[in-house]
Design an enzyme around this catalytic site. Structure first.
Site, PDB file in Angstrom:
ATOM      1  CG  HIS A   1      -0.412   0.246   2.502  1.00 18.95           C
ATOM      2  ND1 HIS A   1       0.256  -0.723   3.212  1.00 18.95           N
ATOM      3  CD2 HIS A   1      -0.365   1.360   3.267  1.00 18.95           C
ATOM      4  CE1 HIS A   1       0.670  -0.220   4.353  1.00 18.95           C
ATOM      5  NE2 HIS A   1       0.316   1.047   4.411  1.00 18.95           N
TER       6      HIS A   1
ATOM      7  CE  LYS B   1       3.943   7.082   3.432  1.00 22.65           C
ATOM      8  NZ  LYS B   1       3.680   6.587   4.767  1.00 22.65           N
TER       9      LYS B   1
ATOM     10  CG  HIS C   1      -3.937   7.887   3.041  1.00 24.05           C
ATOM     11  ND1 HIS C   1      -3.749   7.950   4.399  1.00 24.05           N
ATOM     12  CD2 HIS C   1      -2.817   7.326   2.535  1.00 24.05           C
ATOM     13  CE1 HIS C   1      -2.552   7.459   4.698  1.00 24.05           C
ATOM     14  NE2 HIS C   1      -1.971   7.067   3.582  1.00 24.05           N
TER      15      HIS C   1
HETATM   16 FE   LIG Z   1      -0.290   5.501   3.089  1.00 29.03          FE
END
Ligand SMILES: [Fe+2]
Length: 354
Positions: A213, A217, A267
């Site tokens: 997930h 990043k 999110h």
């Molecule tokens: Fe996240």
């Protein structure tokens, strides 16, 4: 299961109490259970017995699980392999998958999870064996090609996913607060999904989504990712990009299907105030709602730069305030039950584990 011909399982772990506990559980599940205390011993068992599934520790003195996997498959090409690993060793587990293991589970281990993973691995093995037997019977070039192609596709899928997971683990390993985050979120999310009655396939989708997930990043700037204080609005906008970058990284991998939606939407908020699409309520894929909730719990229950970790009860209490704004009430109820139950369960914890 045919009681006259029970399925044989091999448990490999250098720690005897773990071997015994796994043996007790699997015998109760009607398997014939062999055990081995080392890699070489395991290879001996595989030569002597017809074993369907091997459950193996990764860290063992002498031959490690990583080396055992290819050698075991050489002895028993149809063997289904599930690795057991400490949470901070998820990178090694992904390496085992590249070498042919089907799955891995992190310690501490919940027995219900183990039972499900074993059944799932056996089902996958059965369909592989079936497709090969089909090969033998249908000699036509076409059938051979189709089976080859199918096997290759499965192989590419496994290697791709394992590589992506390795990337996530490597990224998290650099940050002491994030280490093991995705593996923990994945396991908790899968347990919640099972508790909510999702099918075994959906539970596995949730687990995979959990592991991947936060892959976006990778695109987050170092200084922002490790920042100790509060983020500026610009920095926050930058962090938010990780869900879009993540779904873009995964987009070419069509076989990942619903995982993409889970990565993009984890999110979003129940009240529609989340990002990136402002989806609300049931518009948010269930996988994403589960991952989102598991992620909040993980953040509260581990130590972060700005907070000491909360106990199970404190974390659940804090999350109750987020129901119907951030969290799906049904998912929250399942999470609360699962984490409370987890606390009272006996876990199998490896000696090397945290
Ligand atoms: Fe996240």
């Amino acid at each position: 299961m045919d009681s006259r011909n029970p399925v044989a399982v091999l448990v490999v772990d250098d720690e005897e109490p773990i071997r015994n506990a796994l043996k007790r559980f699997l015998t109760g599940e009607q398997f014939t259970v062999h055990t081995a205390g080392s890699g070489p011993e395991a290879l001996g068992v595989l030569r002597q017995h017809d074993v369907a599934l091997m459950l193996s520790d990764i860290r063992m003195p002498g031959m490690s699980g990583v080396d055992l996997v290819p050698q075991a498959l050489e002895v028993a090409p149809d063997l289904a392999i599930v690795m057991l690993t400490a949470v901070n060793d998820a990178t090694t587990a992904a390496l085992c998958m590249q070498r042919g293991a089907m799955d891995y589970l992190t310690k501490p281990l919940e027995l219900a999870d183990l039972g499900r993973a074993v059944q799932q691995a056996l089902r996958r093995r059965a369909s592989q064996v079936e497709s090969r037997q089909l090969d033998v019977h249908l000699k036509e070039e076409f059938a051979d090609r189709a089976a080859d192609w199918e096997r290759e596709r499965a192989q590419v899928h496994r290697v791709t996913v394992a590589t992506l997971e390795a990337l996530v683990n490597a990224m998290e390993a650099r940050d002491p607060y994030l280490r093991g985050h995705s593996a923990r979120v994945a396991d908790l999310a899968a347990t919640i999904a099972a508790h909510l009655g999702l099918s075994d396939d959906e539970v596995e989708q949730v687990r995979l989504s959990g592991r991947l997930h936060d892959i976006g990043k990778i695109g987050t700037r170092e200084g922002v990712m490790n920042k100790q204080g509060p983020l500026t609005p610009d920095e926050y906008d930058h962090v938010k990009q990780h869900v879009i970058i993540g779904s873009q990284i995964l987009a070419p991998l069509e076989h990942l299907g619903p995982v993409l939606g889970a990565v993009r939407s984890h999110h979003e908020r129940w009240d529609g105030a989340g990002y990136p699409d402002g989806l609300r309520g049931a518009e948010i894929p269930i996988t994403a709602r589960i991952i989102g909730a598991a992620e909040v719990y993980d953040a509260l229950s581990t130590t972060r730069p700005y907070q000491n970790k909360l106990s199970t009860d404190q974390a659940v209490r804090r999350m109750r305030d987020l129901v119907e704004t951030v969290l799906d009430p049904k998912v929250f109820a399942a999470l609360a039950e699962v984490v409370t139950r987890r606390r009272s369960l006996v876990f199998l914890e490896g000696g090397e584990g945290p």
